[in-house]
Scaffold this active site. Sequence first.
Site, short mmCIF file in Angstrom:
data_model
loop_
_atom_site.label_atom_id
_atom_site.label_comp_id
_atom_site.label_asym_id
_atom_site.label_seq_id
_atom_site.Cartn_x
_atom_site.Cartn_y
_atom_site.Cartn_z
N GLU A 30 0.74 -1.07 0.12
CA GLU A 30 -0.04 0.00 -0.12
C GLU A 30 0.72 1.26 -0.06
OE1 GLU A 30 -3.44 0.18 2.52
OE2 GLU A 30 -2.67 1.97 3.51
N TYR A 50 -6.53 6.94 -0.76
CA TYR A 50 -7.29 7.81 -1.31
C TYR A 50 -8.00 8.58 -0.10
CZ TYR A 50 -12.01 9.63 -3.42
OH TYR A 50 -12.83 10.46 -3.83
N HIS A 57 -7.62 2.66 -3.78
CA HIS A 57 -8.58 2.91 -2.83
C HIS A 57 -9.75 3.51 -2.96
CE1 HIS A 57 -5.79 1.20 0.96
NE2 HIS A 57 -5.49 0.85 -0.15
N ARG A 83 -15.60 1.74 3.47
CA ARG A 83 -16.71 2.80 3.83
C ARG A 83 -15.80 4.26 4.11
NH1 ARG A 83 -18.52 2.71 9.84
NH2 ARG A 83 -16.76 3.91 10.16
N GLY A 84 -14.50 4.13 5.02
CA GLY A 84 -13.96 5.22 5.24
C GLY A 84 -14.46 5.99 6.41
N TYR A 105 -11.77 -7.51 9.59
CA TYR A 105 -11.42 -7.25 10.88
C TYR A 105 -11.17 -8.46 11.79
CZ TYR A 105 -12.14 -2.70 9.18
OH TYR A 105 -11.98 -1.61 8.26
N LYS A 119 -20.73 -7.65 2.04
CA LYS A 119 -19.74 -7.10 1.11
C LYS A 119 -19.35 -7.93 -0.17
CE LYS A 119 -17.00 -5.32 4.58
NZ LYS A 119 -15.95 -4.75 5.32
#
Length: 187
Positions: free
Chosen positions: A8, A38, A65, A95-96, A136, A156
């Site tokens: 990343e 992003y 992203h 989601r952010g 998670y 998702k």
Amino acid sequence: MSRHLSFEVFPPKGDRAALHATVTSLGVHRPRYVSVTYGAGGGDRDRTFDAIETVAATGQTVAAHLTCVGQTRADVDGVIDRFRALGVDHVVALRGDPSEGVGAPYRPHDEGYRSTAELVAAARARGVRHVTVSAYPEVHPQSPSLDHDLDLLAAKVDAGADRAITQMCFDTDAVVRYAERVEARNI
């Protein structure tokens, strides 16, 4: 269960040459892709688009992203279309975090996507071939339980996600237990 290496990177504030050199040197590890972060709310969009072009120029596969926090559907759709125009066919749909920080409650934009599952479906509908989402093992900070996190992951995947990634985890046993629960639920 297959596992792959990815890297990343963040859009640089300055010279793109350093990003190019770094991604080129990481190529020896044969990553499946290099993801470009992003900025929520679009604050770093131009730098994100520039970084995507820079990573692509190294020959590495780019995953961009994509977040829905603080943005209208039209804004997000425009970003997806720009990614596609840059040759990106893999997004990391997130989601952010709210602009107030991770501890603040999430409130979708009145005219925006309400969840990551909706974001995944939108990306697929706009021609994105590969969608990665978050998972998670140590429970999301805003989640009431691991079962809730697994329900969201299933939604998702049902919306079109084909892989999940986690943040760095420090409890190996938690990661193994999580993977076993994901497999047991056929996610």
